[in-house]
Design an enzyme around this catalytic site. Structure first.
Site, PDB file in Angstrom:
ATOM      1  N   ARG A  68      54.107  30.934  11.231  1.00  0.00           N
ATOM      2  CA  ARG A  68      53.099  30.220  10.431  1.00  0.00           C
ATOM      3  C   ARG A  68      53.279  30.590   8.964  1.00  0.00           C
ATOM      4  O   ARG A  68      53.249  29.748   8.077  1.00  0.00           O
ATOM      5  CB  ARG A  68      51.674  30.542  10.919  1.00  0.00           C
ATOM      6  CG  ARG A  68      50.602  30.032   9.964  1.00  0.00           C
ATOM      7  CD  ARG A  68      49.212  29.964  10.560  1.00  0.00           C
ATOM      8  NE  ARG A  68      48.872  31.067  11.417  1.00  0.00           N
ATOM      9  CZ  ARG A  68      48.595  32.316  11.009  1.00  0.00           C
ATOM     10  NH1 ARG A  68      48.620  32.627   9.734  1.00  0.00           N
ATOM     11  NH2 ARG A  68      48.312  33.260  11.879  1.00  0.00           N
TER      12      ARG A  68
ATOM     13  N   TYR B 200      45.256   6.074  -0.344  1.00  0.00           N
ATOM     14  CA  TYR B 200      45.430   5.986   1.107  1.00  0.00           C
ATOM     15  C   TYR B 200      44.077   6.141   1.820  1.00  0.00           C
ATOM     16  O   TYR B 200      43.289   7.021   1.476  1.00  0.00           O
ATOM     17  CB  TYR B 200      46.403   7.086   1.534  1.00  0.00           C
ATOM     18  CG  TYR B 200      46.610   7.187   3.013  1.00  0.00           C
ATOM     19  CD1 TYR B 200      47.289   6.182   3.701  1.00  0.00           C
ATOM     20  CD2 TYR B 200      46.130   8.264   3.737  1.00  0.00           C
ATOM     21  CE1 TYR B 200      47.479   6.265   5.073  1.00  0.00           C
ATOM     22  CE2 TYR B 200      46.322   8.360   5.107  1.00  0.00           C
ATOM     23  CZ  TYR B 200      46.996   7.360   5.763  1.00  0.00           C
ATOM     24  OH  TYR B 200      47.178   7.437   7.120  1.00  0.00           O
TER      25      TYR B 200
ATOM     26  N   ASP C  74      50.100  11.580  -5.390  1.00  0.00           N
ATOM     27  CA  ASP C  74      50.678  11.257  -4.080  1.00  0.00           C
ATOM     28  C   ASP C  74      51.891  10.370  -4.349  1.00  0.00           C
ATOM     29  O   ASP C  74      51.757   9.220  -4.773  1.00  0.00           O
ATOM     30  CB  ASP C  74      49.626  10.546  -3.215  1.00  0.00           C
ATOM     31  CG  ASP C  74      50.135  10.219  -1.813  1.00  0.00           C
ATOM     32  OD1 ASP C  74      51.358  10.063  -1.638  1.00  0.00           O
ATOM     33  OD2 ASP C  74      49.297  10.095  -0.897  1.00  0.00           O
TER      34      ASP C  74
ATOM     35  N   LYS D 119      56.979   8.911   5.968  1.00  0.00           N
ATOM     36  CA  LYS D 119      57.406   7.607   5.479  1.00  0.00           C
ATOM     37  C   LYS D 119      58.876   7.670   5.022  1.00  0.00           C
ATOM     38  O   LYS D 119      59.727   7.926   5.838  1.00  0.00           O
ATOM     39  CB  LYS D 119      56.459   7.152   4.364  1.00  0.00           C
ATOM     40  CG  LYS D 119      54.954   7.385   4.695  1.00  0.00           C
ATOM     41  CD  LYS D 119      54.446   6.579   5.866  1.00  0.00           C
ATOM     42  CE  LYS D 119      53.065   7.008   6.378  1.00  0.00           C
ATOM     43  NZ  LYS D 119      52.014   7.096   5.397  1.00  0.00           N
TER      44      LYS D 119
HETATM   45  C1  LIG Z   1      50.714   7.745   5.333  1.00  0.00           C
HETATM   46  C2  LIG Z   1      50.210   8.202   4.025  1.00  0.00           C
HETATM   47  C3  LIG Z   1      49.464   9.394   3.895  1.00  0.00           C
HETATM   48  C4  LIG Z   1      49.081  10.241   5.098  1.00  0.00           C
HETATM   49  O1  LIG Z   1      50.190  10.843   5.673  1.00  0.00           O
HETATM   50  P1  LIG Z   1      50.280  11.213   7.235  1.00  0.00           P
HETATM   51  O2  LIG Z   1      51.646  11.785   7.346  1.00  0.00           O
HETATM   52  O3  LIG Z   1      50.104   9.933   8.010  1.00  0.00           O
HETATM   53  O4  LIG Z   1      49.184  12.183   7.513  1.00  0.00           O
HETATM   54  C5  LIG Z   1      49.090   9.792   2.628  1.00  0.00           C
HETATM   55  N1  LIG Z   1      49.373   9.042   1.538  1.00  0.00           N
HETATM   56  C6  LIG Z   1      50.054   7.880   1.626  1.00  0.00           C
HETATM   57  C7  LIG Z   1      50.339   7.110   0.384  1.00  0.00           C
HETATM   58  C8  LIG Z   1      50.496   7.417   2.860  1.00  0.00           C
HETATM   59  O5  LIG Z   1      51.159   6.260   2.935  1.00  0.00           O
END
Ligand SMILES: *Cc1c(COP(=O)(O)O)cnc(C)c1O
Length: 381
Positions: free
Chosen positions: A47, A99, A171, A196
């Protein structure tokens, strides 16, 4: 320092000093043997730190030009851990079009801990300035946004933040460091859903945070270990494996996106296209300045009276699915799917119509993607 596209492949600890293996070994161990009592070895417990995860974290720090990276069990876990740096009474300015899961975290979790938030269109610097309070600690936003691809000027917002001694958290999921490096434009922390484009194959859920501030890095290391939402060694390996082909994939993603936009522009069923690469798209000039490419996320609306549901259900190759950034083309209707939990009136006010369609253009042959769109559009006549 080697070039970005070379770092994708050789960054992190991609070579194993023990065996010479050219891909990072998967250290599937929860704990590590300690040779002396109280010797504080580099690896103690997975961890706190795991060599496979550390290779990915070092790679991400390099790619975002930060001092340290942290890998989490999801993008949501990365975002939650970053917010855990803050306390009761702290106020945040948050971008309007973030998001959905980030909104849920803010409204249903962080507010219970006494943090407060003002939602602002971060394209509007005066609106940001007007929202600053005595207890404001940070500005949090995405660019390009989801699903409208709105562009915020990162350099302008971070300059404003610095004048007010605020931190900026971006982000960077949609752009990836291949196209945009917010830390180099003044941001303090970058977060990613590595689910993604970074991992890129729709086969793993993961998240990353990177900072260029050593004090924030210490805090995040402490919180990553304390909250414990860390990425396991197998998934860390998968994300690193995905990142090796990020540049190769992004080139094809963007080439295909340009071809798809070109096709949609010439099709009479399509009323409106949202893509930062279009010269007349609001924010195009800022995108051209702060991004190396315009990405492969597109949104569009059909002409009034045409049936969006019928269109997406008639697609054969393009998958009707949530998520984005995978090698396969994915299409969705935000009003029904990703943004379904937002009240309709709020959604419409913010420009997300019932007819809006979001397309994550994959790396299949562009001819086949376009042929699928064309046959499904043709069935609407
Ligand atoms: C999918 C997404 C998230 C969340 O990520 P997870 O891996 O699904 O928890 C956060 N920000 C954006 C822009 C996203 O497309």
């Amino acid at each position: 320092m080697t070039k970005f596209n070379t770092q994708l492949i050789h960054g992190g600890n991609s070579e194993d000093p023990t065996t010479g293996a050219v891909s990072t070994p998967i250290y599937r161990a929860s704990t590590f043997h300690q040779r002396v009592l109280g010797g504080h070895p580099k690896w103690e417990y997975s961890r706190t730190g795991n060599p496979t995860r550390a290779a990915l974290e070092k790679l991400m720090a390099q790619l975002e030009e930060g001092v340290a990276g942290f890998a989490f069990a999801s993008g949501s876990a990365a975002i939650a851990t970053v917010f855990a740096m803050y306390s009761r009474g702290d106020h945040f300015i948050v971008g309007k079009d973030v998001y959905g899961g980030t909104f849920r975290l803010i409204n249903q979790v962080l507010k219970r801990f006494g943090m407060t938030f003002t939602i602002v269109d971060t394209r509007d610097l005066a609106a940001i300035e007007a929202a600053i309070q005595d207890n404001t600690v940070a500005i949090y936003f995405e660019t390009p946004t989801n699903p409208l691809l709105q562009i915020t000027d990162i350099r302008a917002v971070t300059a404003l933040a610095r004048r007010h001694h605020l931190r900026t958290i971006v982000d960077n999921t949609f752009a990836t460091p291949y196209n945009q490096q917010p830390l180099t434009l003044g941001a303090d922390v970058v977060v990613h859903s590595a689910t993604k484009y970074l991992a890129g194959h729709s086969d793993v859920v993961a998240g990353v945070a990177v900072t260029n501030d050593p004090a924030i890095a210490d805090q995040l290391a402490f919180l990553q270990n304390s909250l414990g939402a860390t990425l396991g060694p197998d998934d860390s390996w998968l994300v690193q494996r995905g990142i090796k082909t990020l540049a190769a994939r992004m080139r094809i993603h963007e080439e295909n996106a340009a071809a798809v936009v070109d096709f949609l522009q010439g099709d009479a069923h399509v009323a409106k296209i949202y893509y930062p690469g279009l010269a007349d798209f609001p924010g195009h000039d800022i995108a051209a300045k702060q991004m190396r490419g315009f990405g492969a996320m597109i949104a569009f609306e059909l002409r009034a009276g045409l049936d969006t549901k019928q269109f997406v259900e008639h697609l054969h190759l393009i998958d009707l699915a949530e998520s984005l950034g995978g090698i396969e083309s994915l299409i969705e209707v935000p009003a029904v799917m990703t943004h379904g939990s937002i009240p309709r009136a709020v959604r419409l006010r913010d420009g997300i119509s019932d007819e809006l369609i979001r397309l994550s253009v994959g790396i299949e042959d562009a001819t086949d993607i376009i042929a699928d769109l064309k046959q499904a559009l043709g069935q609407l006549d």
